[in-house]
Enzyme design. Structure first.
Site, short mmCIF file in Angstrom:
data_model
loop_
_atom_site.label_atom_id
_atom_site.label_comp_id
_atom_site.label_asym_id
_atom_site.label_seq_id
_atom_site.Cartn_x
_atom_site.Cartn_y
_atom_site.Cartn_z
N LYS A 1 0.76 -1.34 0.09
CA LYS A 1 -0.14 -0.06 0.13
C LYS A 1 0.71 1.29 0.14
O LYS A 1 1.31 1.77 1.22
CB LYS A 1 -1.04 -0.12 1.10
CG LYS A 1 -1.97 -1.22 1.21
CD LYS A 1 -2.76 -1.35 2.41
CE LYS A 1 -3.76 -2.52 2.26
NZ LYS A 1 -4.54 -2.48 3.67
N LYS B 1 -4.85 6.33 2.14
CA LYS B 1 -5.21 6.33 3.39
C LYS B 1 -4.30 6.39 4.60
O LYS B 1 -4.31 6.80 5.79
CB LYS B 1 -6.24 5.20 3.69
CG LYS B 1 -5.84 3.60 3.33
CD LYS B 1 -5.03 3.11 4.67
CE LYS B 1 -4.27 1.78 4.19
NZ LYS B 1 -3.54 1.27 5.18
N ASP C 1 -10.67 1.05 4.36
CA ASP C 1 -9.34 0.74 4.97
C ASP C 1 -9.06 1.80 5.63
O ASP C 1 -8.10 1.87 6.80
CB ASP C 1 -8.49 0.48 3.91
CG ASP C 1 -7.04 -0.12 4.04
OD1 ASP C 1 -6.90 -0.72 5.06
OD2 ASP C 1 -6.23 -0.42 3.04
#
Length: 332
Positions: free
Chosen positions: A106, A192, A245
Site C-alpha cells: 500500500k 489512506k 481501509d
C-alpha cells in the site's frame, strides 16, 4: 489446490500465507531474515511481526530466491513498496515462464509516483507476466492470523486474476469481493496511510472525536480528488479499498501509521519515532510521493501538505493544525 510463493515475511504476508495454507494450498515463503525463516520452519511462528500467533505447520520458508521462484506459478508480493521493484527485477531475471503476481503493498513509489502494479509491469517482462492484481482493504494482519472476520477487495485489469485471487483467499473468515477499478483500489490503500499518520498525530496531541471525524472526512475528500484525477472511479473510495481501509487504519493501535503519528503528536521527532518502531511505515514514504504528485497534477491536498511539512520540513505539529484550521472559507 494451488502452489503459491509468498515474497516477504512481514506481518501481512505471513497472515495471508496462513490463510492460503488453511485453504489447502501449498505455500513457500521467501525472506532475508534467517531467524524469521527458521522460526517459520521449526516453530511455526513469526515472533517479530505476529508475536505468538501459531501458523499452519504446512507453511515452509526459504532464504533462497531461486527456490522460491521455481516453487509456484502464483506469487504473492508481500513486500514494502520501496523494496518491490528490486525484488521483482530479480525474480524476472530468474523466470522462464509466465507467472501471476498478486501484491498487497500500500504505497506510491518515490520519484516515479507509480502505483505498485505499475512498478511490477515495469519490472516483469511481458513474456513472464500472466497478470497482476492487488488484494486490499481493512485487514489488520493481527486479526486475520487469528481468523477474525475480515473483508477485502481483489482488483486487477484481468477478470481471471480477480477471480483467481478471490478463489485463493476466500473462506469462512476472510471474505473477498472483486473490483474492476485497479487504480482506485491501489490508490485507496496507499493514500489512506497518509491520513492514518495524521490521525495518530491528532490523537497524540490529545484532540478528540470531533477532530478525528473531520480529519477522516476531509482526508477522504482529498483522496477522492487525486484518485479521480488519476483515473479512478470515485465510488471505489466508498468501498472496502477506500473508506473501509481508512476507518480501520485511522482508529486502531494495530496500525503502524497511526502509531507513528501518535508518537509525532506527543512531540517526538520522525527519526526517534521510526527508531522506536523498527518497522516500515508506508505512510511516510507515501506522503513524500503524493505531496509532489499532487503539485504535479494540480490537486489540492491540504492534509497531505500539512503532514509533509511535519515529516520533512520539521514544522511543529501544532503549527500544522493551525495551518489547516486557518485556511480560507470554502464550500464543502
Amino acid at each position: 489446490m494451488s502452489k503459491v510463493t509468498v515474497f516477504g515475511t512481514g506481518s501481512f504476508g505471513t497472515a495471508l500465507a496462513n490463510v492460503l495454507a488453511e485453504n489447502g494450498h501449498q505455500v513457500l515463503m521467501w525472506g532475508k531474515n534467517e531467524t524469521t525463516i527458521n522460526e517459520i520452519n521449526e516453530q511455526h511462528i513469526n515472533s517479530k511481526y505476529l508475536k505468538t500467533a501459531e501458523l499452519n505447520e504446512d507453511i515452509e520458508a526459504t532464504l533462497d530466491i531461486e527456490t522460491a521462484v521455481a516453487f509456484a506459478d502464483i506469487y504473492l508480493m508481500a513486500l514494502p513498496t520501496k523494496a518491490m521493484r528490486e525484488v521483482a527485477q530479480t525474480i524476472d531475471s530468474l523466470l522462464s515462464s509466465k507467472k501471476t503476481f498478486i501484491h498487497v503493498a500500500k504505497g506510491i513509489e518515490n520519484d516515479t509516483y507509480k502505483r505498485v502494479s505499475e512498478m511490477l509491469e515495469d519490472s516483469i517482462s511481458p513474456k513472464h507476466n500472466a497478470g497482476i492484481g492487488v488484494l486490499s482493504g481493512p485487514s489488520h494482519a493481527e486479526e486475520v492470523v487469528i481468523k477474525q472476520p475480515t473483508t477485502v477487495a481483489a482488483s486487477s485489469k484481468s477478470e481471471s486474476v480477480r477471480q483467481l485471487t478471490q478463489d485463493l483467499f476466500m473462506n469462512d473468515y476472510l471474505r473477498v469481493y472483486t473490483n474492476e477499478d485497479l487504480v482506485g483500489v491501489e490508490l485507496g490503500g496507499a493514500l489512506k496511510n497518509i491520513i492514518a499518520v495524521a490521525s495518530g498525530v491528532i490523537s497524540g496531541m490529545g484532540f478528540g472525536d470531533n477532530a478525528k471525524a473531520a480529519l477522516m472526512t476531509r482526508g477522504l475528500a482529498e483522496i477522492s480528488r487525486l484518485g479521480e484525477k488519476l483515473g479512478a472511479n470515485p465510488i471505489t473510495f466508498l468501498g472496502l479499498g477506500g473508506i473501509g481501509d481508512l476507518i480501520v487504519t485511522c482508529t486502531s493501535t494495530h496500525s503502524r501509521n497511526y502509531t507513528l503519528g501518535y508518537k509525532l503528536g506527543e512531540g517526538k521527532s520522525l527519526d526517534t519515532a521510526l527508531n522506536e518502531m523498527n518497522m516500515v511505515v508506508e505512510g511516510v514514504y507515501t506522503t513524500k510521493s503524493v505531496y509532489h504528485l499532487s503539485k504535479e497534477v494540480n490537486v489540492d491536498m491540504p492534509i497531505t501538505t500539512a503532514l509533509y511539512k511535519v515529516l520533512f520540513e520539521n514544522r511543529p505539529v501544532d503549527e500544522s493544525v493551525k495551518d489547516l484550521m486557518g485556511r480560507g472559507k470554502k464550500a464543502e
